[in-house]
Design a protein around this motif. Sequence first.
Motif, PDB file in Angstrom:
ATOM      1  N   SER A 212      39.881  41.366  50.155  1.00 56.25           N
ATOM      2  CA  SER A 212      40.968  41.721  49.250  1.00 56.25           C
ATOM      3  C   SER A 212      41.213  43.219  49.253  1.00 56.25           C
ATOM      4  N   GLY A 216      44.550  43.232  50.486  1.00 53.67           N
ATOM      5  CA  GLY A 216      45.284  42.965  49.260  1.00 53.67           C
ATOM      6  C   GLY A 216      45.220  41.488  48.905  1.00 53.67           C
ATOM      7  N   HIS A 217      45.755  41.110  47.737  1.00 53.58           N
ATOM      8  CA  HIS A 217      45.733  39.698  47.342  1.00 53.58           C
ATOM      9  C   HIS A 217      46.907  39.391  46.418  1.00 53.58           C
ATOM     10  N   GLU A 230      48.007  45.461  46.160  1.00 51.92           N
ATOM     11  CA  GLU A 230      48.017  45.950  47.531  1.00 51.92           C
ATOM     12  C   GLU A 230      46.600  46.263  48.002  1.00 51.92           C
ATOM     13  N   ARG A 268      48.099  39.087  53.070  1.00 51.61           N
ATOM     14  CA  ARG A 268      47.271  39.283  51.890  1.00 51.61           C
ATOM     15  C   ARG A 268      46.522  37.987  51.563  1.00 51.61           C
TER      16      ARG A 268
END
Length: 450
Positions: A212, A216-217, A230, A268
């Motif tokens: 992550s 990002g997620h 982000e 992501r």
Amino acid sequence: MHSKSYSVLVIDDEESILKLLERELATTERSVETASSGRTAREKLNKKRFDVIISDIRLPDADGLDLLTEFRSMYPDMEIILITGHGDIDNAVEAMRIGAYDYIPKPFNLDRIELVVERAYQRSCLQRENRTFRHSKTSTPPSKLVGNSSVVKHLRYLINKVAPTEVPVLITGESGAGKDVVAQAIQNASNRSDKPFIIKNCATLQKELIRSELFGHTRGSFTGATEDREGLLGFADTGTLFLDEIGELPLELQGSLLRVLEARRYRRVGEKTERCIDIRFIFATSRNLTQGVEDGTFNEALYHRINVFNIQIPPLKERKEDLSLLAEHFLGRMAANFGQQPPAISDKAMQALLAYHWPGNVRELRNVLERSLILCENNVITDRALPQELVAKAAERRNAGNGIFSLDEVEREHILRALQFFNGNRLHAAQALGIGRKTLYRKLEKYSIS
């Protein structure tokens, strides 16, 4: 400072509008591309990053509000302007509520569109700069590359050659040798000097959240993911990402990073759509990655992909002629922070500094000088202000000039010769030395051998 050029994507199912806006908005500083449907727009976004989108609120295969939500989720700092027809004002108001920069009703005024696009781009730049600042605000700016030795002159030559290119750079050298300084120098001399420069030490990545943190997620993608966020790749987009101690990146993540380098795309965590990125990569390591490949702890394909242009930084002990300049540089900065004049260094103290072998390299020198600045008297650093273990080690090395070596020095030299004989193979070197592999690793750490 904003980029001198940027890109705009116009989405509309009317060919006449696409041609009109492409002709009127395109300049030497602004490129314009067009898409006649939502599907075509998605395809273009998968291949290229745009700074501003102009989209009709009604498309044959998509709803403008849905595209707004989708594209803003993918690229939070990209601004979207909607074109609305008669009767779409309520939708336009809703669009502003969910993130559109502005809306322009038909029939539209070209001068107004020009103004709105330029302002949207300025806001895009501002948001990107703010996001980068929030992510990097705890980073300490590294110092400049100091020295006049042939080694430093060669480093400057390599930096000036590779900086204007886009090739990945791998900076190698012992811990504390100044790899971050070289990375910053490359960024400063590059074509991306005014763009984000994101720095991350891979050894500090949280094991549970490492994917992550890098990619990002999305909200709800895992327990604790309460909002979209982000990753390092998103923050570094259009700029440079410096991954220090790349050898510490877990093996399971190395393959994912390799794909990013080759495809220039990433996804992501929890997201189905891939994103395009435009990033210059710089890597650094104090580990022997060749040995890591041999041991199976570092991805061989990734090693060859990041080792396109290698810059080897020699340890401080191999460029002692730079020591006085480095000392002057550090003491000048530190004294300014303390609100005092830079101190002088006595001859005896300088002799001790020059005789010491500096296993911690430039970082250790800086720390020693900071301590000595506090202890100096009458604004002069004497040998009494230096750490006594440093003075003692320096005396040992001076005695070595008479042919007398300490046992540690003899052992260190013997290990180095064994490693050189077996081309860096630590297993074979340990066997030849008659010690276990773990024992060898402990001694390598003790003697600062990378």
